[in-house]
Design a protein around this motif. Structure first.
Motif, PDB file in Angstrom:
ATOM      1  N   ARG A 199       4.945  13.026   8.557  1.00  0.00           N
ATOM      2  CA  ARG A 199       5.097  13.257   7.116  1.00  0.00           C
ATOM      3  C   ARG A 199       6.487  12.940   6.579  1.00  0.00           C
ATOM      4  O   ARG A 199       6.663  12.739   5.388  1.00  0.00           O
ATOM      5  CB  ARG A 199       4.808  14.729   6.772  1.00  0.00           C
ATOM      6  N   THR A 200       7.500  12.948   7.477  1.00  0.00           N
ATOM      7  CA  THR A 200       8.877  12.794   6.978  1.00  0.00           C
ATOM      8  C   THR A 200       9.688  11.708   7.683  1.00  0.00           C
ATOM      9  O   THR A 200      10.652  11.207   7.128  1.00  0.00           O
ATOM     10  CB  THR A 200       9.669  14.114   7.141  1.00  0.00           C
ATOM     11  N   GLY A 201       9.356  11.411   8.936  1.00  0.00           N
ATOM     12  CA  GLY A 201      10.172  10.479   9.718  1.00  0.00           C
ATOM     13  C   GLY A 201      11.325  11.159  10.433  1.00  0.00           C
ATOM     14  O   GLY A 201      12.088  10.525  11.162  1.00  0.00           O
ATOM     15  N   ARG A 207       8.064  26.757   6.626  1.00  0.00           N
ATOM     16  CA  ARG A 207       7.886  25.471   7.322  1.00  0.00           C
ATOM     17  C   ARG A 207       7.888  24.291   6.366  1.00  0.00           C
ATOM     18  O   ARG A 207       8.082  23.151   6.779  1.00  0.00           O
ATOM     19  CB  ARG A 207       6.597  25.487   8.141  1.00  0.00           C
ATOM     20  N   GLY A 208       7.655  24.575   5.083  1.00  0.00           N
ATOM     21  CA  GLY A 208       7.623  23.494   4.107  1.00  0.00           C
ATOM     22  C   GLY A 208       9.007  22.939   3.780  1.00  0.00           C
ATOM     23  O   GLY A 208       9.131  21.822   3.268  1.00  0.00           O
ATOM     24  N   THR A 209      10.049  23.723   4.063  1.00  0.00           N
ATOM     25  CA  THR A 209      11.403  23.235   3.754  1.00  0.00           C
ATOM     26  C   THR A 209      12.337  23.181   4.970  1.00  0.00           C
ATOM     27  O   THR A 209      13.145  22.256   5.075  1.00  0.00           O
ATOM     28  CB  THR A 209      12.083  24.124   2.683  1.00  0.00           C
ATOM     29  N   VAL A 268       8.392  16.631  -5.900  1.00  0.00           N
ATOM     30  CA  VAL A 268       9.647  15.941  -5.586  1.00  0.00           C
ATOM     31  C   VAL A 268       9.346  14.543  -5.047  1.00  0.00           C
ATOM     32  O   VAL A 268       9.988  13.562  -5.416  1.00  0.00           O
ATOM     33  CB  VAL A 268      10.480  16.751  -4.557  1.00  0.00           C
ATOM     34  N   PHE A 269       8.341  14.483  -4.205  1.00  0.00           N
ATOM     35  CA  PHE A 269       7.929  13.201  -3.620  1.00  0.00           C
ATOM     36  C   PHE A 269       7.545  12.210  -4.726  1.00  0.00           C
ATOM     37  O   PHE A 269       8.024  11.069  -4.770  1.00  0.00           O
ATOM     38  CB  PHE A 269       6.744  13.444  -2.676  1.00  0.00           C
ATOM     39  N   ALA A 270       6.701  12.682  -5.645  1.00  0.00           N
ATOM     40  CA  ALA A 270       6.217  11.801  -6.723  1.00  0.00           C
ATOM     41  C   ALA A 270       7.375  11.360  -7.614  1.00  0.00           C
ATOM     42  O   ALA A 270       7.459  10.194  -8.015  1.00  0.00           O
ATOM     43  CB  ALA A 270       5.157  12.536  -7.544  1.00  0.00           C
ATOM     44  N   ALA A 292      15.879  11.284   2.412  1.00  0.00           N
ATOM     45  CA  ALA A 292      15.068  12.492   2.266  1.00  0.00           C
ATOM     46  C   ALA A 292      13.824  12.424   3.139  1.00  0.00           C
ATOM     47  O   ALA A 292      13.477  13.399   3.804  1.00  0.00           O
ATOM     48  CB  ALA A 292      14.665  12.689   0.811  1.00  0.00           C
ATOM     49  N   ASN A 293      13.182  11.281   3.143  1.00  0.00           N
ATOM     50  CA  ASN A 293      11.880  11.167   3.793  1.00  0.00           C
ATOM     51  C   ASN A 293      11.578   9.684   3.981  1.00  0.00           C
ATOM     52  O   ASN A 293      11.715   8.893   3.046  1.00  0.00           O
ATOM     53  CB  ASN A 293      10.841  11.832   2.865  1.00  0.00           C
ATOM     54  N   ARG A 294      11.169   9.321   5.176  1.00  0.00           N
ATOM     55  CA  ARG A 294      10.897   7.903   5.448  1.00  0.00           C
ATOM     56  C   ARG A 294       9.789   7.356   4.531  1.00  0.00           C
ATOM     57  O   ARG A 294       9.860   6.232   4.059  1.00  0.00           O
ATOM     58  CB  ARG A 294      10.491   7.709   6.918  1.00  0.00           C
ATOM     59  N   ARG A 295       8.801   8.195   4.250  1.00  0.00           N
ATOM     60  CA  ARG A 295       7.702   7.723   3.392  1.00  0.00           C
ATOM     61  C   ARG A 295       8.163   7.478   1.959  1.00  0.00           C
ATOM     62  O   ARG A 295       7.654   6.594   1.277  1.00  0.00           O
ATOM     63  CB  ARG A 295       6.547   8.732   3.408  1.00  0.00           C
ATOM     64  N   ILE A 296       9.154   8.275   1.518  1.00  0.00           N
ATOM     65  CA  ILE A 296       9.717   8.034   0.174  1.00  0.00           C
ATOM     66  C   ILE A 296      10.413   6.676   0.169  1.00  0.00           C
ATOM     67  O   ILE A 296      10.233   5.859  -0.741  1.00  0.00           O
ATOM     68  CB  ILE A 296      10.710   9.155  -0.227  1.00  0.00           C
ATOM     69  N   ILE A 297      11.195   6.412   1.215  1.00  0.00           N
ATOM     70  CA  ILE A 297      11.931   5.147   1.288  1.00  0.00           C
ATOM     71  C   ILE A 297      10.950   3.970   1.345  1.00  0.00           C
ATOM     72  O   ILE A 297      11.124   2.956   0.667  1.00  0.00           O
ATOM     73  CB  ILE A 297      12.902   5.153   2.493  1.00  0.00           C
TER      74      ILE A 297
HETATM   75  N1  COA Z   1       4.211  21.710   9.642  1.00  0.00           N
HETATM   76  C1  COA Z   1       2.885  21.709   9.602  1.00  0.00           C
HETATM   77  N2  COA Z   1       2.170  21.836   8.468  1.00  0.00           N
HETATM   78  C2  COA Z   1       2.854  21.938   7.319  1.00  0.00           C
HETATM   79  C3  COA Z   1       4.258  21.924   7.283  1.00  0.00           C
HETATM   80  C4  COA Z   1       4.927  21.818   8.518  1.00  0.00           C
HETATM   81  N3  COA Z   1       6.279  21.793   8.573  1.00  0.00           N
HETATM   82  N4  COA Z   1       4.669  22.038   6.002  1.00  0.00           N
HETATM   83  C5  COA Z   1       3.565  22.119   5.252  1.00  0.00           C
HETATM   84  N5  COA Z   1       2.468  22.061   6.046  1.00  0.00           N
HETATM   85  C6  COA Z   1       1.063  22.105   5.672  1.00  0.00           C
HETATM   86  C7  COA Z   1       0.832  22.773   4.342  1.00  0.00           C
HETATM   87  O1  COA Z   1       0.808  24.180   4.462  1.00  0.00           O
HETATM   88  C8  COA Z   1      -0.498  22.202   3.949  1.00  0.00           C
HETATM   89  O2  COA Z   1      -1.496  22.886   4.632  1.00  0.00           O
HETATM   90  P1  COA Z   1      -2.903  23.239   3.914  1.00  0.00           P
HETATM   91  O3  COA Z   1      -3.503  21.904   3.593  1.00  0.00           O
HETATM   92  O4  COA Z   1      -3.616  24.008   4.951  1.00  0.00           O
HETATM   93  O5  COA Z   1      -2.539  24.021   2.696  1.00  0.00           O
HETATM   94  C9  COA Z   1      -0.452  20.787   4.518  1.00  0.00           C
HETATM   95  O6  COA Z   1       0.576  20.796   5.526  1.00  0.00           O
HETATM   96  C10 COA Z   1      -0.140  19.749   3.477  1.00  0.00           C
HETATM   97  O7  COA Z   1       0.969  20.213   2.717  1.00  0.00           O
HETATM   98  P2  COA Z   1       1.644  19.322   1.637  1.00  0.00           P
HETATM   99  O8  COA Z   1       2.775  20.078   1.041  1.00  0.00           O
HETATM  100  O9  COA Z   1       0.617  18.782   0.716  1.00  0.00           O
HETATM  101  O10 COA Z   1       2.176  18.136   2.566  1.00  0.00           O
HETATM  102  P3  COA Z   1       2.829  16.800   2.143  1.00  0.00           P
HETATM  103  O11 COA Z   1       2.098  15.662   2.703  1.00  0.00           O
HETATM  104  O12 COA Z   1       3.143  16.772   0.662  1.00  0.00           O
HETATM  105  O13 COA Z   1       4.221  16.867   2.919  1.00  0.00           O
HETATM  106  C11 COA Z   1       6.520  17.305   2.479  1.00  0.00           C
HETATM  107  C12 COA Z   1       5.134  17.902   2.615  1.00  0.00           C
HETATM  108  C13 COA Z   1       7.500  18.427   2.153  1.00  0.00           C
HETATM  109  C14 COA Z   1       6.913  16.643   3.786  1.00  0.00           C
HETATM  110  C15 COA Z   1       6.476  16.227   1.356  1.00  0.00           C
HETATM  111  O14 COA Z   1       5.867  16.759   0.209  1.00  0.00           O
HETATM  112  C16 COA Z   1       7.838  15.742   0.999  1.00  0.00           C
HETATM  113  O15 COA Z   1       8.530  15.155   1.810  1.00  0.00           O
HETATM  114  N6  COA Z   1       8.258  15.942  -0.266  1.00  0.00           N
HETATM  115  C17 COA Z   1       9.592  15.564  -0.677  1.00  0.00           C
HETATM  116  C18 COA Z   1      10.542  16.622  -0.244  1.00  0.00           C
HETATM  117  C19 COA Z   1      11.958  16.183  -0.289  1.00  0.00           C
HETATM  118  O16 COA Z   1      12.265  15.109   0.149  1.00  0.00           O
HETATM  119  N7  COA Z   1      12.809  17.052  -0.826  1.00  0.00           N
HETATM  120  C20 COA Z   1      14.188  16.800  -0.951  1.00  0.00           C
HETATM  121  C21 COA Z   1      14.435  15.785  -1.999  1.00  0.00           C
HETATM  122  S1  COA Z   1      16.112  15.467  -2.202  1.00  0.00           S
END
Ligand code: COA
Length: 322
Positions: free
Chosen positions: A36-38, A150-152, A216-218, A250-255
């Motif tokens: 998801r991030t690289g 885990r999301g951040t 943020v991704f969008a 931030a994220n390989r997929r964003i790049i």
């Molecule tokens: N490990 C495993 N599962 C995780 C997880 C992790 N670290 N973080 C989230 N999940 C889960 C979620 O809970 C969700 O589960 P659910 O479907 O059961 O609810 C599932 O993965 C999908 O979550 P989602 O938030 O839709 O994933 P995503 O594909 O959008 O990826 C990010 C999440 C954060 C990697 C992605 O949105 C991202 O990179 N956004 C940009 C963030 C960024 O770069 N911020 C800084 C900018 S300067």
């Protein structure tokens, strides 16, 4: 008259934390994070401070340029994780370096911070106020990240990078654009202290980074290509003429999404986020320093630098490396 970069430096904490290690802390997996991030690992402070890392990066930039700290006229530190409210990190770094003549202050535009600081230095130099500037981006994000989220917590890393810039007559920074959209501030935020005094005491949310990852991704995939196109148009340079796109990591997929929208080959987008994660305002100067030290920046090359993040803030600049 513009500015050119004459020295770069960076510093990372000793401890490297792999995705595998995070598996024991939150419900995640190496596979999920990479896909998801690289990101594969990041450096996390076990004692290094924002000031020690930033001063080290600045010292290396000065050394790389063959200049003394006493020659620096302006010292800007971009950070959103300062050690203190007051004094500012830049004054602390000034003291650590012995840059006695410099005017020092901080600038916070989150992950666009270094780029905004570089543009600020350019404006000062172009106005004839200072002849040079030490521009740094430093973060110890590990102290404002919620290590149970885990999301951040999987995204961020600590580190610092710096550039010494000075005025030049040709080449260098050819143009920049900057944007802010405070109306979308809630998608990525971290609260500070709540209002608390003898007359009022307000509750606050936990002072940790909170993020709507999808928003943020969008935002990044939509608006970063726009700002790059805008700065290229402004400077009369075509996408094909750009040798390297040094983007916020931030994220390989964003790049990849940005590269696709620009119609530029991904090979022109250097990446180090696999090793260092997202270091906010430190990301661009650390990557620039790595490229510089690897000899990948040659005189005459055209670079686009682009930062984006909380605020929301985003901006890009074009420079001819000299
Ligand atoms: N490990 C495993 N599962 C995780 C997880 C992790 N670290 N973080 C989230 N999940 C889960 C979620 O809970 C969700 O589960 P659910 O479907 O059961 O609810 C599932 O993965 C999908 O979550 P989602 O938030 O839709 O994933 P995503 O594909 O959008 O990826 C990010 C999440 C954060 C990697 C992605 O949105 C991202 O990179 N956004 C940009 C963030 C960024 O770069 N911020 C800084 C900018 S300067």
């Amino acid at each position: 008259m513009a500015i050119r970069i004459i020295g770069t430096g960076s510093a990372l904490p000793k401890k490297q934390v792999t995705n595998k290690e995070l598996e024991s802390r939150v419900d995640t997996s190496d596979e999920w994070i990479r896909e998801r991030t690289g990101i594969g690992s990041r450096h996390i402070s076990t004692g290094e401070t924002l000031v020690s890392l930033t001063a080290q990066a600045c010292g290396r930039a000065l050394e790389n340029a063959g200049r003394q700290a006493s020659e620096v006229e302006l010292l800007l530190v971009a950070t959103c994780s300062p050690e203190r409210g007051i004094p500012c990190a830049a004054c602390q770094v000034q003291s650590a370096l012995g840059a006695d003549r410099a005017v020092a202050f901080d600038l916070n535009a989150a992950c666009a911070g270094f780029l905004f600081a570089l543009n600020t230095a350019c404006a000062y130099v172009e106005a004839g106020i200072y002849r040079n500037a030490l521009v740094a981006g430093g973060e110890v994000l590990s102290k404002i990240v919620d290590w149970t989220d885990r999301g951040t917590c999987i995204l961020f890393g600590d580190g610092a990078g710096a550039c010494l810039v000075e005025k030049c007559d040709r080449g260098g920074l050819l143009g920049f654009v900057q944007h802010s959209d405070g109306s979308r501030g809630d998608v990525l935020k971290c609260d500070s202290r709540p209002l608390k005094n003898p007359f009022v005491s307000l509750e606050m949310e936990a002072p940790y980074v909170q993020m709507d990852g999808r928003e943020v991704f969008a935002f990044a995939v939509r608006q970063v290509p726009e700002s790059i196109t805008e700065v290229l148009h402004k400077t009369g340079i075509a996408v094909e003429e750009v040798d390297l796109f040094v983007l916020h990591q931030a994220n390989r997929r964003i790049i990849e999404g940005i590269a696709k929208r620009l119609g530029a080959d991904i090979s022109r987008f250097p990446v180090n986020l696999d090793r260092v994660g997202n270091m906010s305002s430190a990301a661009i100067p650390v990557l620039l320093d790595e490229l510089n030290r690897q000899g990948k920046l040659q005189a005459g090359m055209k670079l686009v630098l682009s930062g984006f993040g909380a605020g929301l803030t985003y901006g890009s600049c074009v420079m001819e490396w000299q």
